[in-house]
Enzyme design. Structure first.
Site, PDB file in Angstrom:
ATOM      1  N   LYS A 173       0.819  -1.215   0.000  1.00 21.42           N
ATOM      2  CA  LYS A 173       0.000   0.000   0.000  1.00 21.42           C
ATOM      3  C   LYS A 173       0.854   1.268   0.000  1.00 21.42           C
ATOM      4  CE  LYS A 173      -4.229  -2.170   1.500  1.00 21.42           C
ATOM      5  NZ  LYS A 173      -3.743  -3.568   1.575  1.00 21.42           N
ATOM      6  N   ASP A 174       2.125   1.143   0.346  1.00 21.67           N
ATOM      7  CA  ASP A 174       3.036   2.288   0.254  1.00 21.67           C
ATOM      8  C   ASP A 174       3.101   2.840  -1.169  1.00 21.67           C
ATOM      9  OD1 ASP A 174       3.940   2.366   2.938  1.00 21.67           O
ATOM     10  OD2 ASP A 174       5.448   0.832   2.551  1.00 21.67           O
TER      11      ASP A 174
END
Ligand SMILES: *Cc1c(COP(=O)(O)O)cnc(C)c1O
Length: 488
Positions: A111-112
């Site tokens: 998700k970064d």
């Protein structure tokens, strides 16, 4: 110019900037581009560029109203010095497959990749449409995404972020990743209760105090925002580029992607990459024991009235997969999508037509693995190939291996398995899968995993046990409002 409208209403068009600022359409639908053919590009030209260059081309296609210079700045700011791998999303060859490692960002989670870009897209988009309020992001997390959101918004001018997590309901690693966040525009708070309590509390705040202070507007960073989806399109191109450069495929060869799926955002990004012209074969949706999606893809029947299982791949534990609505729109149109979504909320199920199913199956394949199969995949990959993977990646890896062994057509040719988390984020289950002793304590487990496998602990995780704890609040659900108002 490319515009956006809701999956449930293809008449009301808005700009991409408005779609990003709004997040969710007023009718409850998700924003989609109005014209897929406008996204087409020459993928051969794209894969000559480095990661940021590819991101610029993709962002420019989706957000044409931003202007190329602004996109340049947004991409540079989003990916500068944030990822520990120079390629951002490197590919490893493992056996006769490939693993696309999406977890080299600051919190070791895939998700970064999206949350590095979303804050910059959001602040630019809001200025673009003349919106002057400061943006206050509110999120409840069950553990895994909170730290990526905090990190993405940390120190982004014009934004603040507050993350609530269930007190005692997240792992030590997850908690420390959040409460050691030093940026002054971040807030983190434990809530007495479970994740649903925290989530319900956040939803209530959106209704009760949309403006917790004059000049401040609440917003969310969840995965239904088109600004979170688009950054994920880029790494499908990046993986293809890696395979071409390594001489594993020739330009034009089709590549299959196996995606460990929950909310359908990651795999939906692959669909967009295919629409844009990347030679994608099948997008293979891998589910854990919560196999609502693989059932849907194989039968056309979506049924959320089922038991919910807690698995060792918690980020894929899901009954309602929100981004699927975007695929429904492209395949079934807005009338049918509206009807299906209504049926889902009233009856808990819907069934698409045979023709719609056939069109979905032209692009998608499916497979589900339970925890035991996932654990076996972790052990196999490590013992056979010396490759260590986490419990989410292993669901997709198990799917790939089983399909390959069965001679399934969707696993013919090159297959890229998307790896969504560092094994060090789920140390206990990974140690168990390897048949190793599991010591008590997260720090001890990380050290043990490093000792057993020789794979070093990522620096950003090794750090958290010695970093200063900045956020110490523990509150009741009914104190959430005061907490937000006092920090807005
Ligand atoms: C969020 C997440 C997923 C699922 O991705 P979706 O886009 O929701 O399908 C898979 N693995 C990990 C580790 C995640 O955090």
């Amino acid at each position: 110019m490319l515009s956006y409208f809701s999956t449930r209403d293809d008449q009301t068009k808005i700009s991409s900037a408005e779609a990003i600022v709004n997040g969710l359409a007023p009718d409850g639908g998700l924003y989609v581009p109005d014209d897929l053919s406008a996204l087409a590009l020459d993928y051969c030209d794209v894969i000559r560029r480095d990661y940021r260059g590819m991101a610029k081309v993709v962002f420019d296609k989706f957000f044409p109203d931003f202007g190329a210079d602004n996109i340049d700045r947004i991409v540079e700011r989003s990916y500068e010095n944030k990822f520990s791998a120079p390629e951002i999303t490197p590919v490893s060859k493992v056996g006769d497959g490939f693993v696309l490692e999406l977890y080299h960002g600051p919190t070791c989670a895939f998700k970064d990749v999206a949350l590095s870009a979303l804050p910059n897209l959001m602040t630019f988009a809001s200025r673009q449409i003349g919106f002057e309020d400061e943006i206050l992001i509110l999120t409840a997390t069950s553990g895994d995404t909170g730290s990526a959101a905090l990190c993405g918004f940390s120190n982004v001018p014009g934004t603040k972020i507050i993350v609530f997590f269930p007190h005692g309901g997240v792992s030590d690693t997850q908690r420390l990743q959040m409460v050691t966040q030093p940026a002054p525009n971040t807030g983190v708070c434990a809530v007495r209760g479970n994740f649903d309590d925290a989530q319900t509390g956040v939803k209530r705040l959106f209704r009760e105090i949309p403006h917790p202070r004059e000049g401040v507007s609440l917003s969310s960073a969840n995965s239904i925002n088109i600004g979170r989806l688009v950054p994920q399109v880029v790494y499908y191109f990046a993986a293809y580029k890696s395979l071409v450069e390594a001489g594993e495929i020739a330009e034009g060869d089709r590549v299959n992607y196996v995606v460990p799926t929950g909310n359908f955002g990651d795999i939906m990004a692959g669909y967009f990459a295919k629409v844009m012209g990347l030679p994608v074969g099948k997008l293979i949706c891998a589910s854990n024991r919560n196999d609502v999606l693989t059932e849907f893809l194989s039968t056309g029947h979506y049924d959320k009235r089922r038991e919910f299982y807690k698995t060792t791949s918690p980020s894929m534990d899901i009954l309602v997969s929100s981004n699927l609505e975007r695929l429904l729109y492209f395949v079934c149109g807005s009338e049918h999508t509206k009807k299906y979504m209504k049926a889902l909320s009233t009856a808990g199920e819907y069934t698409i037509t045979a023709d719609e199913l056939a069109r979905i199956q032209a692009d998608f394949a499916w497979y589900s693995c339970d925890d035991a199969r996932g654990a076996a995949a972790i052990g196999d990959a490590f013992h056979k190939y010396g490759y260590l993977m986490d419990t989410h990646t292993s669901i997709a890896w198990g799917a790939f291996e089983d399909l390959k062994a069965a001679g399934a057509p969707e696993a013919e040719g090159a297959c890229v398995v998307l790896s969504t988390a560092s094994p060090y984020k789920f140390t206990q289950a990974v140690l168990e899968a390897l048949g190793a002793d599991v010591p008590a304590g997260d720090k001890e487990q990380m050290d043990q995993l490093a000792a057993v496998t020789g794979v070093p602990v990522p620096a950003s995780l090794a750090d958290i046990f010695t970093k200063e704890v900045k956020h110490k609040s523990v509150i009741d659900v009914d104190e959430m409002k005061d907490f937000v108002v006092s920090r807005a």
